[in-house]
Scaffold this active site. Structure first.
Site, mmCIF file in Angstrom:
data_model
loop_
_atom_site.group_PDB
_atom_site.id
_atom_site.type_symbol
_atom_site.label_atom_id
_atom_site.label_comp_id
_atom_site.label_asym_id
_atom_site.label_seq_id
_atom_site.Cartn_x
_atom_site.Cartn_y
_atom_site.Cartn_z
ATOM 1 N N HIS A 168 0.852 -1.193 0.000
ATOM 2 C CA HIS A 168 0.000 0.000 0.000
ATOM 3 C C HIS A 168 0.888 1.244 0.000
ATOM 4 O O HIS A 168 1.709 1.417 0.893
ATOM 5 C CB HIS A 168 -0.904 0.020 1.238
ATOM 6 C CG HIS A 168 -2.061 -0.905 1.125
ATOM 7 N ND1 HIS A 168 -3.247 -0.709 1.772
ATOM 8 C CD2 HIS A 168 -2.228 -2.036 0.407
ATOM 9 C CE1 HIS A 168 -4.089 -1.678 1.467
ATOM 10 N NE2 HIS A 168 -3.490 -2.502 0.655
ATOM 11 N N TYR A 214 4.784 6.644 9.447
ATOM 12 C CA TYR A 214 3.864 5.537 9.165
ATOM 13 C C TYR A 214 4.590 4.388 8.461
ATOM 14 O O TYR A 214 4.370 3.221 8.781
ATOM 15 C CB TYR A 214 2.692 6.041 8.317
ATOM 16 C CG TYR A 214 1.530 5.071 8.268
ATOM 17 C CD1 TYR A 214 0.548 5.067 9.271
ATOM 18 C CD2 TYR A 214 1.408 4.154 7.228
ATOM 19 C CE1 TYR A 214 -0.509 4.178 9.227
ATOM 20 C CE2 TYR A 214 0.356 3.263 7.181
ATOM 21 C CZ TYR A 214 -0.601 3.280 8.179
ATOM 22 O OH TYR A 214 -1.655 2.382 8.134
ATOM 23 N N LYS A 265 1.750 0.267 14.990
ATOM 24 C CA LYS A 265 3.166 0.158 15.363
ATOM 25 C C LYS A 265 3.513 -1.030 16.258
ATOM 26 O O LYS A 265 4.685 -1.354 16.423
ATOM 27 C CB LYS A 265 3.626 1.448 16.067
ATOM 28 C CG LYS A 265 3.691 2.644 15.143
ATOM 29 C CD LYS A 265 4.768 2.491 14.091
ATOM 30 C CE LYS A 265 4.686 3.523 13.007
ATOM 31 N NZ LYS A 265 4.840 2.987 11.660
ATOM 32 N N TYR A 278 -8.813 5.893 7.712
ATOM 33 C CA TYR A 278 -8.887 6.289 9.125
ATOM 34 C C TYR A 278 -9.885 7.433 9.198
ATOM 35 O O TYR A 278 -9.684 8.469 8.553
ATOM 36 C CB TYR A 278 -7.534 6.799 9.614
ATOM 37 C CG TYR A 278 -6.463 5.737 9.746
ATOM 38 C CD1 TYR A 278 -6.188 5.141 10.973
ATOM 39 C CD2 TYR A 278 -5.701 5.339 8.639
ATOM 40 C CE1 TYR A 278 -5.188 4.179 11.100
ATOM 41 C CE2 TYR A 278 -4.707 4.380 8.764
ATOM 42 C CZ TYR A 278 -4.452 3.805 9.997
ATOM 43 O OH TYR A 278 -3.461 2.849 10.126
ATOM 44 N N PRO A 303 -3.280 0.941 18.886
ATOM 45 C CA PRO A 303 -3.105 0.433 17.520
ATOM 46 C C PRO A 303 -3.187 1.492 16.417
ATOM 47 O O PRO A 303 -2.825 1.213 15.279
ATOM 48 C CB PRO A 303 -4.233 -0.587 17.366
ATOM 49 C CG PRO A 303 -5.215 -0.264 18.434
ATOM 50 C CD PRO A 303 -4.471 0.385 19.540
HETATM 51 C C1 FAD Z 1 -6.262 -7.611 20.777
HETATM 52 C C2 FAD Z 1 -5.044 -7.002 20.118
HETATM 53 C C3 FAD Z 1 -5.163 -6.360 18.896
HETATM 54 C C4 FAD Z 1 -4.058 -5.770 18.292
HETATM 55 N N1 FAD Z 1 -4.185 -5.135 17.109
HETATM 56 C C5 FAD Z 1 -3.111 -4.548 16.541
HETATM 57 C C6 FAD Z 1 -3.205 -3.837 15.334
HETATM 58 O O1 FAD Z 1 -4.266 -3.733 14.749
HETATM 59 N N2 FAD Z 1 -2.079 -3.262 14.825
HETATM 60 C C7 FAD Z 1 -0.866 -3.355 15.471
HETATM 61 O O2 FAD Z 1 0.149 -2.846 14.968
HETATM 62 N N3 FAD Z 1 -0.749 -4.024 16.597
HETATM 63 C C8 FAD Z 1 -1.835 -4.605 17.148
HETATM 64 N N4 FAD Z 1 -1.705 -5.261 18.310
HETATM 65 C C9 FAD Z 1 -0.372 -5.351 18.873
HETATM 66 C C10 FAD Z 1 0.446 -6.498 18.262
HETATM 67 O O3 FAD Z 1 -0.369 -7.578 17.986
HETATM 68 C C11 FAD Z 1 1.542 -6.821 19.242
HETATM 69 O O4 FAD Z 1 2.369 -5.683 19.353
HETATM 70 C C12 FAD Z 1 2.373 -8.048 18.859
HETATM 71 O O5 FAD Z 1 1.598 -9.201 18.965
HETATM 72 C C13 FAD Z 1 3.588 -8.158 19.766
HETATM 73 O O6 FAD Z 1 4.191 -9.402 19.601
HETATM 74 P P1 FAD Z 1 4.890 -10.126 20.845
HETATM 75 O O7 FAD Z 1 5.387 -11.418 20.292
HETATM 76 O O8 FAD Z 1 5.835 -9.193 21.468
HETATM 77 O O9 FAD Z 1 3.732 -10.358 21.900
HETATM 78 P P2 FAD Z 1 2.464 -11.319 21.802
HETATM 79 O O10 FAD Z 1 1.943 -11.377 20.426
HETATM 80 O O11 FAD Z 1 1.550 -10.911 22.894
HETATM 81 O O12 FAD Z 1 3.059 -12.739 22.114
HETATM 82 C C14 FAD Z 1 3.439 -13.123 23.423
HETATM 83 C C15 FAD Z 1 3.303 -14.621 23.550
HETATM 84 O O13 FAD Z 1 3.722 -14.999 24.841
HETATM 85 C C16 FAD Z 1 2.806 -15.928 25.387
HETATM 86 N N5 FAD Z 1 2.864 -15.828 26.846
HETATM 87 C C17 FAD Z 1 2.287 -14.903 27.647
HETATM 88 N N6 FAD Z 1 2.583 -15.139 28.930
HETATM 89 C C18 FAD Z 1 3.375 -16.232 28.942
HETATM 90 C C19 FAD Z 1 3.999 -16.966 29.976
HETATM 91 N N7 FAD Z 1 3.861 -16.614 31.255
HETATM 92 N N8 FAD Z 1 4.733 -18.055 29.643
HETATM 93 C C20 FAD Z 1 4.890 -18.414 28.337
HETATM 94 N N9 FAD Z 1 4.296 -17.749 27.315
HETATM 95 C C21 FAD Z 1 3.559 -16.666 27.616
HETATM 96 C C22 FAD Z 1 1.465 -15.507 24.813
HETATM 97 O O14 FAD Z 1 0.520 -16.573 24.817
HETATM 98 C C23 FAD Z 1 1.869 -15.082 23.409
HETATM 99 O O15 FAD Z 1 1.785 -16.149 22.489
HETATM 100 C C24 FAD Z 1 -2.803 -5.838 18.929
HETATM 101 C C25 FAD Z 1 -2.678 -6.493 20.148
HETATM 102 C C26 FAD Z 1 -3.791 -7.056 20.758
HETATM 103 C C27 FAD Z 1 -3.624 -7.729 22.102
#
Ligand code: FAD
Length: 391
Positions: free
Chosen positions: A72, A385, A297, A201, A293
């Site tokens: 995009h 962005y 980012k 948006y 969100p």
């Molecule tokens: C509902 C929701 C909607 C979102 N929508 C957007 C969006 O539209 N745009 C955007 O940019 N970002 C969005 N985000 C943010 C984005 O998804 C996150 O920034 C991204 O997932 C970060 O990745 P991560 O691997 O750091 O964390 P996570 O994806 O949270 O992964 C962490 C992992 O650790 C596991 N875990 C947790 N606790 C433990 C433990 N004690 N022991 C072992 N494993 C554990 C979890 O099950 C998970 O699988 C959203 C987040 C959420 C929650």
């Protein structure tokens, strides 16, 4: 059991780190609390900066994204009944974002890890990091009623906002910054064609709305709601009616609606925990920071953390050079704070703040007017962005 790097969390941060390290011959184990189907069922981000796209290529998991993702080169901001295009490519020397779902990235990473024989333990209970302030850290967890211990050189805390790694750090060693917004996003996923070729948006008196997408046949829509609203108060018809009201008339009229296949409410929060390194425990992604969100980012910041962290670890194992690990927290946080600022700014620009009164609403409108008429303002928006450089 012993590995070089023990990784807590099998979301995008943990899986990407594990894959990048494995490609350099560094042994890892990923301990994930949930079962795989649950992790793969989560609907989250979908807009990827070029930095993340490059990381996925480096990790050799980009094939499906190249085939199915969409580049995009712009998006629309709507207000006052009109849409205004922000030309991302035109303001950034041709940069663009890739639209490809986080769920798909996670699936691609799991497939790659399986193909390379990566060690991933699902349904790992009570994962706990120990002795990370010493040279001999280790992890413990339970699985199927049995206790396990993993000795390692480093622990990567990639377990999201509610995970165990940040909580294991003494509060006196952490400085936390937080802003909780008085609203959330009600999101709907539907198997319908997107409202437009690019994201929209929308700032409206009734509240913010976003028309996003995962593919040509899968759309993601959001409306701003109060944070304590309940999903059962939002049957599909009410959601579509509310969304239509918040879009310019022409867009609302052409909107194709359908049955929601996922519906959820996400609260909006800005959060940073500093520093991101505590001895041999290194935090990455949502474990260390959260952005609202708006501006897409969250996932992209997780990727830049993993960029700095993977390079620090690879240098350490290749040459013994610890400088990348020593500077990890500072480098990651420099970028995190810029994305925090941008996400906060976009949230302030586009949402309705009930408690702020008419003066704030007029200032917001003046800023929107300025933005869509000023090339300099659009360039600043576009630069952030598409993603600031990893440096
Ligand atoms: C509902 C929701 C909607 C979102 N929508 C957007 C969006 O539209 N745009 C955007 O940019 N970002 C969005 N985000 C943010 C984005 O998804 C996150 O920034 C991204 O997932 C970060 O990745 P991560 O691997 O750091 O964390 P996570 O994806 O949270 O992964 C962490 C992992 O650790 C596991 N875990 C947790 N606790 C433990 C433990 N004690 N022991 C072992 N494993 C554990 C979890 O099950 C998970 O699988 C959203 C987040 C959420 C929650």
């Amino acid at each position: 059991m012993r590995v070089q790097v023990g990784i807590i969390g099998g979301g995008p941060s943990g899986l990407l780190l594990s894959q990048l390290l494995h490609l350099q011959g560094i042994e890892t184990i990923v301990l994930e609390r949930r079962e795989r189907a649950y992790v793969l069922g989560r609907i989250r981000a979908g807009v990827l900066e070029q930095g993340l796209v490059a990381m996925l290529r480096e990790a050799k998991v980009a094939e499906r994204m190249e085939a199915e993702g969409e580049l995009h080169e712009g998006f629309d901001i709507a207000f006052g009944g009109r849409r205004h295009r922000i030309d991302l490519a035109g303001h950034t020397n041709g940069a663009a974002v890739m639209v490809y779902g986080q769920t798909e990235i996670t699936r691609d990473l799991y497939d790659a890890r399986d193909a390379m024989g990566g060690l991933i333990v699902h349904e790992a209970v009570d994962v706990t990091p120990h002795d990370f302030d010493s040279d001999a850290p280790y992890l413990t967890y339970r699985k199927d009623g049995r206790e396990h211990r993993i000795d390692c050189d480093f622990i990567a805390g990639c377990d999201g906002f509610h995970g165990a790694s940040r909580k294991s750090i003494p509060t006196s060693a952490l400085k936390e910054y937080e802003r909780v917004y008085p609203f959330g996003w009600l999101g709907v996923l539907s198997e319908t064609p997107p409202a437009s070729d690019e994201l929209i948006y929308s700032n409206h008196e009734r509240g913010f709305a976003l028309c996003s997408m995962r593919s040509r046949s899968l759309s993601r829509y959001y409306v701003q709601v109060l944070v304590d609203e309940k999903l059962d108060e939002w049957p599909d018809e009410r959601f579509w009616d509310e969304l239509r009201m918040r879009l310019p008339e022409e867009t609302a009229q052409s909107l194709v609606t359908g049955v929601s296949i996922e519906k959820s409410i996400a609260p909006l929060r800005s959060f940073v925990a500093e520093p991101m390194r505590h001895g041999r425990l290194l935090l990455a992604g949502d474990a260390a920071h959260i952005v609202p969100p708006t501006g897409a980012k969250g996932l992209n910041l997780a990727a830049s953390d993993i960029y700095f962290l993977s390079r620090g670890l690879i240098d350490y194992y290749r040459t013994g050079d610890e400088s990348g690990l020593a500077s990890y927290s500072q480098k990651a946080l420099d970028r995190v704070w810029k994305a925090e600022r941008f996400s906060w700014w976009m949230t302030e620009l586009l949402h309705r703040f009930q408690d702020r009164g008419p003066f704030a609403a007029r200032i917001q409108r003046a800023e929107l007017d300025y933005l869509v008429k000023s090339s300099a303002a659009m360039a600043a928006l576009a630069e952030n962005y598409v993603g600031l450089p990893y440096e």
